[in-house]
Design an enzyme around this catalytic site. Structure first.
Site, PDB file in Angstrom:
ATOM      1  N   GLY B  51       0.806  -1.226   0.000  1.00 25.08           N
ATOM      2  CA  GLY B  51       0.000   0.000   0.000  1.00 25.08           C
ATOM      3  C   GLY B  51       0.832   1.266   0.000  1.00 25.08           C
ATOM      4  O   GLY B  51       0.292   2.366  -0.096  1.00 25.08           O
ATOM      5  N   HIS B  52       2.153   1.150   0.141  1.00 26.37           N
ATOM      6  CA  HIS B  52       3.004   2.338   0.299  1.00 26.37           C
ATOM      7  C   HIS B  52       4.187   2.221  -0.632  1.00 26.37           C
ATOM      8  O   HIS B  52       5.275   1.814  -0.206  1.00 26.37           O
ATOM      9  CB  HIS B  52       3.453   2.444   1.760  1.00 26.37           C
ATOM     10  CG  HIS B  52       4.088   3.768   2.106  1.00 26.37           C
ATOM     11  ND1 HIS B  52       5.403   4.057   1.833  1.00 26.37           N
ATOM     12  CD2 HIS B  52       3.576   4.862   2.712  1.00 26.37           C
ATOM     13  CE1 HIS B  52       5.688   5.282   2.284  1.00 26.37           C
ATOM     14  NE2 HIS B  52       4.604   5.790   2.819  1.00 26.37           N
TER      15      HIS B  52
END
Lengths: 94, 157
Positions: B51-52
């Site tokens: 997600g990052h």
């Protein structure tokens, strides 16, 4: 021990310089929004004084250690009551 | 090859953090109450990187700060064991909290494949708080530095 007038004057001058240095240290390191010269020598550091909190105290101890070579521990708690007490502690231990 | 002072299981016995939040892989140098050095490997299989960010994976800076905080917990946990003979469970229960993050600087991003060297040094202690200075590097580059305040022992509630 009796001090000569000259010695008293010299001591007062050194003390005033140290007070100024500590006030600047306080304002710089704790990012206070006050003019260092507006801080009184008897001003309490906490509560209605400069309104420092316990986390600021730790930073102050770090700053005094780094810049003046004097350590502050829990045994020296009284020295954090006012600027004068703090300067007393620094004078006695550096 | 560096010495293994604490392996991942030993770290997990000492601090309460668990997957996905136990971040340190290995402690390679330790002076209880004073300083420590640890290794963390950044892997593409770390779920955080999904997600990052999608298509631009880099390790979150806030977790770099957490790496230093966890190493601080190792420094003070082993100090408590040395001084009081406390067991692992007791030390884990008494882990301090993060009280302040100061001067956190991130010099370059951390990517999958990087091996982090995390170092922490203990500073002054006043009123139940301890100052900790931390640094993380990859190879010879410093990637971040920060100063933390951690609580020595939280109030029992």
């Amino acid at each position: 021990m009796t001090m000569t007038l000259e010695a008293v004057r010299t001591h007062a001058k050194v003390r005033k310089q140290l007070c100024g240095q500590v006030k600047k240290l306080l304002v710089d390191r704790l990012e206070l929004e006050v003019d260092p010269e507006m801080i009184g020598d008897d001003q309490p550091l906490f509560g209605r004084g400069l309104e420092l909190d316990s986390i600021d105290t730790l930073e102050l101890a770090v700053a005094v250690q780094e810049e003046l070579g004097v350590s502050i521990t829990d045994d020296d708690n009284d020295c954090l009551l006012s600027l004068n007490r703090l300067v007393d502690h620094i004078e006695a231990n550096r | 090859v560096t010495d293994v002072v604490l392996n991942a299981d030993a770290i997990a016995r000492l601090i309460p953090h668990r997957y996905p939040f136990l971040l340190l892989d290995r402690v390679v140098a330790l002076s209880p109450g004073m300083s420590a050095e640890a290794i963390k490997n950044i892997s593409v299989s770390d779920g955080m990187l999904a997600g990052h960010f999608p298509g631009r994976m880099l390790y979150p800076g806030v977790l770099l700060i957490e790496c230093i905080a966890q190493l601080a917990a190792v420094i003070y946990g082993t100090e408590a064991q040395r001084d009081t003979g406390a067991g692992d469970a007791e030390v884990t229960d008494r882990v301090g909290y993060l009280a302040e993050v100061r001067q956190a600087k991130f010099f370059r991003p951390v990517y999958p494949g990087d091996q982090l060297i995390v170092t922490a040094h203990s500073g002054p202690r006043v009123g139940g708080l301890i100052s900790v200075s931390g640094r993380i590097s990859v190879d010879r580059d410093v990637v971040m530095t920060a100063r933390l305040a951690v609580s020595q022992r939280p109030e029992q509630t």
